[in-house]
Design an enzyme around this catalytic site. Structure first.
Site, short mmCIF file in Angstrom:
data_model
loop_
_atom_site.label_atom_id
_atom_site.label_comp_id
_atom_site.label_asym_id
_atom_site.label_seq_id
_atom_site.Cartn_x
_atom_site.Cartn_y
_atom_site.Cartn_z
N HIS A 150 0.60 13.06 -6.26
CA HIS A 150 0.20 12.13 -5.19
C HIS A 150 1.17 10.94 -5.14
O HIS A 150 0.78 9.81 -4.83
CB HIS A 150 -1.23 11.65 -5.44
CG HIS A 150 -2.04 11.46 -4.18
ND1 HIS A 150 -2.95 12.38 -3.72
CD2 HIS A 150 -2.10 10.43 -3.29
CE1 HIS A 150 -3.53 11.93 -2.62
NE2 HIS A 150 -3.03 10.75 -2.34
N LYS A 200 -2.86 21.08 -2.32
CA LYS A 200 -1.89 20.05 -2.74
C LYS A 200 -2.47 19.19 -3.86
O LYS A 200 -3.63 18.79 -3.81
CB LYS A 200 -1.58 19.18 -1.53
CG LYS A 200 -0.77 17.95 -1.81
CD LYS A 200 -0.39 17.29 -0.49
CE LYS A 200 0.06 15.87 -0.65
NZ LYS A 200 -0.95 14.95 -1.10
N TYR A 260 -9.61 15.98 3.35
CA TYR A 260 -10.35 15.47 2.19
C TYR A 260 -11.79 15.93 2.40
O TYR A 260 -12.35 15.73 3.49
CB TYR A 260 -10.32 13.94 2.14
CG TYR A 260 -9.05 13.35 1.58
CD1 TYR A 260 -8.53 13.78 0.36
CD2 TYR A 260 -8.39 12.32 2.25
CE1 TYR A 260 -7.38 13.21 -0.16
CE2 TYR A 260 -7.24 11.75 1.72
CZ TYR A 260 -6.75 12.20 0.51
OH TYR A 260 -5.61 11.63 -0.02
N SER A 288 -3.07 13.25 8.05
CA SER A 288 -4.09 12.98 7.03
C SER A 288 -5.48 12.87 7.65
O SER A 288 -5.64 12.44 8.79
CB SER A 288 -3.75 11.67 6.33
OG SER A 288 -4.85 11.20 5.58
N ARG A 312 0.18 7.85 -7.35
CA ARG A 312 -0.89 6.98 -6.84
C ARG A 312 -2.24 7.31 -7.43
O ARG A 312 -3.23 6.66 -7.12
CB ARG A 312 -0.96 7.10 -5.32
CG ARG A 312 0.31 6.73 -4.62
CD ARG A 312 0.35 7.21 -3.19
NE ARG A 312 -0.51 6.47 -2.30
CZ ARG A 312 -0.20 5.30 -1.75
NH1 ARG A 312 0.95 4.73 -2.02
NH2 ARG A 312 -1.03 4.70 -0.93
N THR A 318 -6.33 18.66 -0.13
CA THR A 318 -5.82 17.81 -1.22
C THR A 318 -6.81 17.83 -2.37
O THR A 318 -7.99 17.52 -2.21
CB THR A 318 -5.56 16.38 -0.71
OG1 THR A 318 -4.55 16.47 0.29
CG2 THR A 318 -5.10 15.47 -1.83
N TYR A 328 0.84 -1.21 0.00
CA TYR A 328 0.00 0.00 0.00
C TYR A 328 0.88 1.26 0.00
O TYR A 328 0.60 2.23 -0.70
CB TYR A 328 -0.92 -0.03 1.23
CG TYR A 328 -1.51 1.32 1.58
CD1 TYR A 328 -2.51 1.90 0.80
CD2 TYR A 328 -1.04 2.04 2.69
CE1 TYR A 328 -3.02 3.14 1.10
CE2 TYR A 328 -1.56 3.28 3.00
CZ TYR A 328 -2.54 3.83 2.20
OH TYR A 328 -3.05 5.07 2.49
C1 FNR Z 1 -0.23 9.36 0.39
N1 FNR Z 1 -0.62 10.64 0.00
C2 FNR Z 1 -1.70 11.23 0.62
N2 FNR Z 1 -2.00 12.53 0.37
C3 FNR Z 1 -3.01 13.14 1.02
O1 FNR Z 1 -3.25 14.32 0.78
N3 FNR Z 1 -3.75 12.46 1.94
C4 FNR Z 1 -3.52 11.15 2.24
O2 FNR Z 1 -4.19 10.56 3.07
C5 FNR Z 1 -2.47 10.50 1.53
N4 FNR Z 1 -2.20 9.19 1.77
C6 FNR Z 1 -1.04 8.63 1.26
C7 FNR Z 1 -0.67 7.36 1.68
C8 FNR Z 1 0.54 6.83 1.24
C9 FNR Z 1 0.94 5.46 1.71
C10 FNR Z 1 1.37 7.57 0.38
C11 FNR Z 1 2.69 7.01 -0.09
C12 FNR Z 1 0.98 8.81 -0.05
C13 FNR Z 1 0.23 11.42 -0.92
C14 FNR Z 1 1.34 12.13 -0.16
O3 FNR Z 1 0.83 13.18 0.60
C15 FNR Z 1 2.38 12.72 -1.13
O4 FNR Z 1 1.76 13.52 -2.09
C16 FNR Z 1 3.20 11.63 -1.81
O5 FNR Z 1 3.52 10.62 -0.91
C17 FNR Z 1 4.47 12.22 -2.40
O6 FNR Z 1 5.19 11.27 -3.09
P1 FNR Z 1 6.37 10.39 -2.44
O7 FNR Z 1 7.17 11.30 -1.55
O8 FNR Z 1 5.70 9.29 -1.68
O9 FNR Z 1 7.13 9.90 -3.61
#
Ligand code: FNR
Length: 380
Positions: free
Chosen positions: A277, A253, A130, A107, A280, A156, A25
């Protein structure tokens, strides 16, 4: 244990210590992972300009993010379910961030609640929102963030609908993790993780108790829940609505496009985070680092611009700053540390990035992080 010298070492350790479904995940991206992999490739492709015979004895990494003093231009990105990667994960990460002098963002879909994290740290942290279909609930989250003295709100923008992550579906990821015949053996091989989870009271979506049917106690697959609750009608008017409820700094973001960046500033954003993100969401979206210069050109004179998606090292931070970001957020880079060694792992992840940034600044002839600009990039 062999010494930990880079973020990949933490990733390898996290892979061994966290249950497979939870590691996947964290680690994986949407669909064919073109964007996830592209983020890394595009950062790797940028080259730094070596400079020599410049006195770099005295160096400073300190700057500000959204007006707050930080020891380096790196904050912890909001990440959902962090408290099942490691028991009490959000509390541990918030503590490590506080000790390192960098911001922590909680988050909406965290395991430890706003109030539980607030009780564990002295320094205010940031809350990521969110927006749900139920606007009263979204407003109540904003109110809870105010009561907890959160010093900025991160809205976000890029998850009105969730991008599909094949791994999560195949692994049947649930919150809390469900014991099945298939994963029982995997969990038995992770006694450290299991012991931590057994001892903590935080095992469900901490901010959503009373909102999810069953009082937040039922087992819910994340994608099912997001599909039913997140509001796909969200528009810039709603951002203005959030702005009207939140008097502090507003960070939007998930922006990759110059037009969206202008709309975000018009709706009241103080900061924009250029982000996909972490690969993702929309697969085949451009690597965020390639979108950064366009956003800087569009609104760089009207708000702060930060960058995330793919940052794993201090060199990556340097590159993002060279392309116009004031600061970066890290997601996976700190989660690998957390999954590997809890709070100590997050501290290690931050220390590694700090040292890499410091050394790379010196070798590019830069004394002050605030002086980083396009001059540190090598161009043929
Ligand atoms: C996220 N990200 C994310 N963003 C957000 O606004 N709310 C969230 O709940 C989540 N949840 C989340 C879970 C996991 C496991 C990851 C890896 C990422 C996105 C996060 O804030 C961010 O944009 C990215 O993780 C940036 O990329 P890198 O640093 O993981 O490469």
């Amino acid at each position: 244990m062999t010494p930990i010298t880079c973020n990949e070492d933490l990733r390898q350790l996290a892979m061994r210590r966290a249950p497979r479904a939870i590691f996947d995940y964290v680690d994986r991206g949407s669909y064919d992972e073109h964007t996830l992999n592209g983020n890394r490739r595009a950062l790797d492709a940028l080259m730094l300009r070596q400079r020599v015979m410049i006195d770099v004895d005295q160096r400073s990494l300190a700057t500000t993010m959204a007006g707050e003093a930080v020891s380096m231009p790196v904050g912890l990105a909001p990440t959902g379910l962090t408290g099942i990667l490691h028991a009490d994960g959000e509390i541990l990460a918030a503590r490590a961030a506080q000790a390192a002098g960098v911001p922590f963002t909680l988050s909406t879909v965290s395991i430890c609640s706003i109030e539980a994290v607030r009780a564990a740290v002295e320094k205010p942290f940031w809350f990521q929102l969110y927006v749900m279909r139920d606007r009263d609930f979204a407003a109540s989250l904003i109110q809870r963030a105010k009561t907890a003295q959160c010093s900025a709100l991160v809205l976000t923008a890029d998850l009105q609908i969730q991008g599909q992550r094949h791994r999560d579906i195949k692994n049947g990821l649930t919150v809390p993790p469900r014991l099945t015949v298939g994963n029982a053996l995997d969990l038995l091989r992770r006694p450290r993780w299991a012991w931590g989870m057994l001892r903590t009271p935080h095992r469900n979506f901490g901010n959503l108790a009373g909102f999810i049917s069953g009082g937040g106690k039922g087992m819910t697959t994340l994608s099912q829940w997001i599909g039913s609750q997140f509001d796909p009608t969200l528009s810039w008017q709603d951002v203005a609505w959030v702005r009207s409820l939140w008097p502090g700094k507003l960070i939007v973001k998930g922006i990759l496009d110059a037009d969206d960046a202008r709309a975000a500033v018009d709706a009241g954003a103080d900061v924009i985070v250029v982000s996909n993100h972490g690969g993702r969401q929309l697969d085949s979206a451009p690597p965020a680092i390639l979108a950064l210069p366009q956003v800087v050109a569009a609104v760089g004179d009207r708000c702060e611009i930060w960058f995330d998606s793919g940052v794993r090292s201090g060199q990556d931070v340097l590159k993002a700053l060279a392309l116009g970001a004031r600061a970066t957020l890290i997601g996976k880079a700190f989660l690998y540390g957390l999954g590997a060694m809890g709070e100590r792992g997050v501290t290690t992840a931050l220390d590694l990035i700090r040292r890499e940034l410091d050394v790379s600044m010196a070798l590019t002839g830069t004394r002050d992080v605030r002086e980083i600009g396009p001059q540190v990039l090598w161009r043929p």
